[in-house]
Structures are given as C-alpha cells and as structure tokens.
Design a protein around this motif. Sequence first.
Motif: not given
Length: 119
Positions: A58-68, A97-109, A111-112
Amino acid sequence: MLTSIHPKLPMRNKTKTKDFYINQLGFIDIGAVDYDGYLILKKDDVEIHFFEFTSLNPDENYGQVYIRTNTIDNLYQTLLDNKTRIHPNGLLEVKPWGQKEFSILDPDKNLLTFGESYL
C-alpha cells in the motif's frame, strides 16, 4: 463515442475493500456474480471495479480516482459523521483551479479525490 469510465483499482482483501466502500462511502455491490478476486461497486452514477492484488504494498500504491460531485459539503459531512478519515493533505478546500475538493485513502491507499465546481 465514449459514454462513461469505470476505474479499476487494486485491492489486497476483497472483504475489507467491500466493507469500506459500502459502510463508509455508501456504495452498493452490483456484481451479478461473486467472482473470486474481483469486485464491482456503485454509488449514484459512479462505478468502480477492483481487482485482487494480494502482494500490493500500500505504501507504493499510486491508484487514484477523481470523482465529481454536486453535493460536496454534504458528502464531506457524511464522511465525517461516519468517522471516515480525511487525508491530512486533502481537507475540504477551494483550489486555485476553481474546484472545491477533499481526499481520502481507501484500505489499500488508493486516493479518492472528490471535487465540485466552485465557480
């Protein structure tokens, strides 16, 4: 013509991933068949597929998703109410850039990042 995208993210443990997305984020399991090592979850118009990757570090996981979203304040508060950990570098804020955002990590890190147009 492209009509939609369904990201595919790694997971180490199907049970933990399913529990997190269903109980913390409000997704539902839409897999017609319970395939070994594969999971399909959905919330509203967002569908995420997961594939088993048991040796994932998980410390080397770069999975990322941007959800509108169009209800970011409500979503943020719901996650806080559910005791979902917000990423310390991803607290709710308006970005240049005009977006209101926040992020979380799932159990496998994975990034959402959740974002809503702020302009």
